[in-house]
Design a protein around this motif. Sequence first.
Motif, short mmCIF file in Angstrom:
data_model
loop_
_atom_site.label_atom_id
_atom_site.label_comp_id
_atom_site.label_asym_id
_atom_site.label_seq_id
_atom_site.Cartn_x
_atom_site.Cartn_y
_atom_site.Cartn_z
N GLN A 316 0.82 -1.21 0.00
CA GLN A 316 0.00 0.00 0.00
C GLN A 316 0.86 1.27 0.00
OE1 GLN A 316 -2.59 -0.28 3.44
NE2 GLN A 316 -3.04 -2.43 3.05
N ALA A 317 2.12 1.13 -0.33
CA ALA A 317 3.07 2.25 -0.25
C ALA A 317 2.63 3.41 -1.13
CB ALA A 317 4.46 1.78 -0.66
N ARG A 318 2.77 4.60 -0.58
CA ARG A 318 2.39 5.82 -1.30
C ARG A 318 3.59 6.76 -1.43
NH1 ARG A 318 -2.74 7.92 2.01
NH2 ARG A 318 -1.35 7.36 3.73
N PRO A 319 3.63 7.53 -2.50
CA PRO A 319 4.73 8.50 -2.66
C PRO A 319 4.71 9.52 -1.53
CG PRO A 319 3.57 8.18 -4.73
CD PRO A 319 2.75 7.51 -3.68
N PHE A 320 5.88 9.96 -1.14
CA PHE A 320 6.03 11.02 -0.16
C PHE A 320 6.27 12.31 -0.92
CE2 PHE A 320 8.89 13.37 2.89
CZ PHE A 320 7.90 13.71 3.78
N ALA A 321 5.24 13.15 -0.97
CA ALA A 321 5.28 14.36 -1.80
C ALA A 321 4.87 15.59 -1.01
CB ALA A 321 4.37 14.17 -3.01
N PRO A 322 5.66 15.98 -0.02
CA PRO A 322 5.27 17.10 0.84
C PRO A 322 5.61 18.45 0.23
CG PRO A 322 7.41 16.32 1.52
CD PRO A 322 6.97 15.42 0.38
N VAL A 323 4.95 19.47 0.77
CA VAL A 323 5.41 20.85 0.58
C VAL A 323 6.34 21.12 1.75
CG1 VAL A 323 4.77 23.28 0.49
CG2 VAL A 323 3.29 21.56 -0.58
N PRO A 324 7.64 21.20 1.53
CA PRO A 324 8.56 21.40 2.67
C PRO A 324 8.25 22.69 3.43
CG PRO A 324 9.77 20.73 0.70
CD PRO A 324 8.37 21.03 0.26
N TYR A 325 8.54 22.64 4.73
CA TYR A 325 8.35 23.80 5.59
C TYR A 325 9.58 23.96 6.46
CZ TYR A 325 6.82 26.55 9.62
OH TYR A 325 6.75 27.50 10.61
N PHE A 326 10.05 25.18 6.62
CA PHE A 326 11.12 25.43 7.59
C PHE A 326 10.92 26.79 8.22
CE2 PHE A 326 13.04 27.39 3.79
CZ PHE A 326 13.56 28.57 4.30
N TRP A 327 11.59 26.98 9.36
CA TRP A 327 11.53 28.26 10.05
C TRP A 327 12.88 28.52 10.71
CZ3 TRP A 327 10.35 23.82 12.51
CH2 TRP A 327 10.83 23.65 13.81
N THR A 328 13.14 29.77 11.02
CA THR A 328 14.30 30.16 11.80
C THR A 328 13.93 31.38 12.61
OG1 THR A 328 16.64 30.85 11.72
CG2 THR A 328 15.24 31.54 9.89
N ASP A 329 14.47 31.46 13.82
CA ASP A 329 14.25 32.62 14.69
C ASP A 329 15.57 33.33 14.90
OD1 ASP A 329 11.47 32.19 15.23
OD2 ASP A 329 12.05 30.55 16.56
N GLN A 330 15.61 34.63 14.61
CA GLN A 330 16.82 35.42 14.78
C GLN A 330 16.45 36.80 15.31
OE1 GLN A 330 19.10 35.38 11.08
NE2 GLN A 330 18.38 33.30 10.64
N TYR A 331 17.03 37.16 16.45
CA TYR A 331 16.80 38.48 17.05
C TYR A 331 15.31 38.76 17.28
CZ TYR A 331 21.54 38.79 15.22
OH TYR A 331 22.87 38.53 14.91
N GLY A 332 14.56 37.73 17.63
CA GLY A 332 13.14 37.90 17.89
C GLY A 332 12.28 37.94 16.65
N ILE A 333 12.88 37.73 15.48
CA ILE A 333 12.14 37.73 14.22
C ILE A 333 11.93 36.29 13.75
CG2 ILE A 333 12.14 38.46 11.80
CD1 ILE A 333 11.87 40.77 13.73
N ARG A 334 10.70 35.94 13.40
CA ARG A 334 10.42 34.61 12.86
C ARG A 334 10.40 34.68 11.33
NH1 ARG A 334 7.83 29.69 14.23
NH2 ARG A 334 9.14 29.93 16.11
N VAL A 335 11.24 33.85 10.73
CA VAL A 335 11.26 33.68 9.28
C VAL A 335 10.78 32.26 9.00
CG1 VAL A 335 12.68 33.69 7.19
CG2 VAL A 335 13.23 35.26 9.07
N GLN A 336 9.79 32.11 8.12
CA GLN A 336 9.28 30.78 7.81
C GLN A 336 8.93 30.68 6.33
OE1 GLN A 336 5.82 30.05 10.24
NE2 GLN A 336 5.10 32.14 10.05
N ALA A 337 9.00 29.47 5.82
CA ALA A 337 8.80 29.30 4.38
C ALA A 337 8.17 27.95 4.08
CB ALA A 337 10.13 29.42 3.65
N TYR A 338 7.42 27.92 2.98
CA TYR A 338 6.89 26.70 2.38
C TYR A 338 7.49 26.56 0.99
CZ TYR A 338 3.20 26.23 5.92
OH TYR A 338 2.50 26.06 7.09
N GLY A 339 7.75 25.30 0.62
CA GLY A 339 8.18 25.04 -0.74
C GLY A 339 9.62 24.61 -0.85
N HIS A 340 10.09 24.53 -2.09
CA HIS A 340 11.47 24.12 -2.40
C HIS A 340 12.17 25.33 -3.00
CE1 HIS A 340 14.79 21.58 -3.23
NE2 HIS A 340 14.64 21.56 -4.54
#
Length: 401
Positions: A316-340
């Motif tokens: 029943q295996a299915r492809p793993f096809a996510p929209v990547p997500y990451f974040w970083t915190d610097q000097y109290g600022i949140r930077v976050q992104a979706y995609g490649h």
Amino acid sequence: MTTARAPRRIVVVGASAAGLTAAETLRAQGYDGALTLIGEEPRLPYDRPPLSKQVLAGEWTAERTRLRPPEAVTALALDLRLGTAATALSPSSRTVSLTRGEDIGWDALLIATGVRPRRLPWSGLPGTHVLRHLDDALALRERLAPGRRLVVVGAGFLGSEVASSARALGAHVTLVEPAPLPLAHVVGRHVGARVARLHREHGVDLRTGTAVAAAESTHGRLTGLRLSDGTHVPADDVLVAIGSEPATDWLAGSGLRLDDGVECDERNRAAPGVYAAGDVARWHNPLFGTTMRLEHRTNAAEQAVAAARNLLHPEQARPFAPVPYFWTDQYGIRVQAYGHLRGHEESRVVEGDPDEGRFLVAYRRGPALVGALSFGLPPKTLRPWRAAVAARADWAEATRA
């Protein structure tokens, strides 16, 4: 149609976020056979993103980084092998060799060994640090105090986060980056320029367009760096944050395909009965039509769930096809992104103003929207862009004012 027989013994190599999540998923999916979790560190699995932020800043104790309380790990009924590392893999005999000289047999295997920090030739000098393990963060934390001089080599996500934490502790920070702007090769010039400005606004001595030529030491201890532009930077401590490489050395001679990670198909399968997840896995993501390897905390958990399910139910295996997500915190600022974002062909500010420190950037590859990043904006601002990336939205339509 015949159903594949469930494996009698599953071995997970890597007591990481991906490794522990895989073990939890196997149990949640009803697997009640023998389940071994191998980890080279003697600690129970812990979270790594806080190491460069909350732990380094002294806000979190070591115990708070645990992914699960001890009783929750015990409830998984694992054959837990901590403080020992895998040294070899034999798919033919289906065994994993450990540093203790023991061979463990398996019917199915999941690799989640993560990455190791890249080092420089002089990285062994006292006063030089890398940051991958909890002990690394605790050791560096002991060295940081008001007036101490820290040089960070590499202005990527890790180096930038450490610079932010060190400045909050009152340390003098010099950040050395060979590229003209921090992070620009991943997130583009708009974000790179704003990150550079953020560092300087908080008192970091940012040196871009120059590299380390040599380390300088006295009585065997590092005292500073000489840069390629001829300048000298004194230091009490130096953090080398020049990226990571997949922890695949123990897989040499195994027959697995190794090329910037363990090569997998779109279902995270590396070989019959062998799967990989997390930072070490390089797989084909059909959503973007490309092979990728991600060092993102969210991906580690999501991929571990997918790989564990596919390992247990290959029919029943299915492809793993996510929209990547990451974040970083610097000097109290949140930077976050979706995609490649890596390898994008164009980036465009579609909301806000970089000069004001609150903006959103969209990214194009070919005719499609492939990512979006928010800088200092509320999370809800970015969420609609995830759906657009997942739908492979047309660039012109998505960025139309």
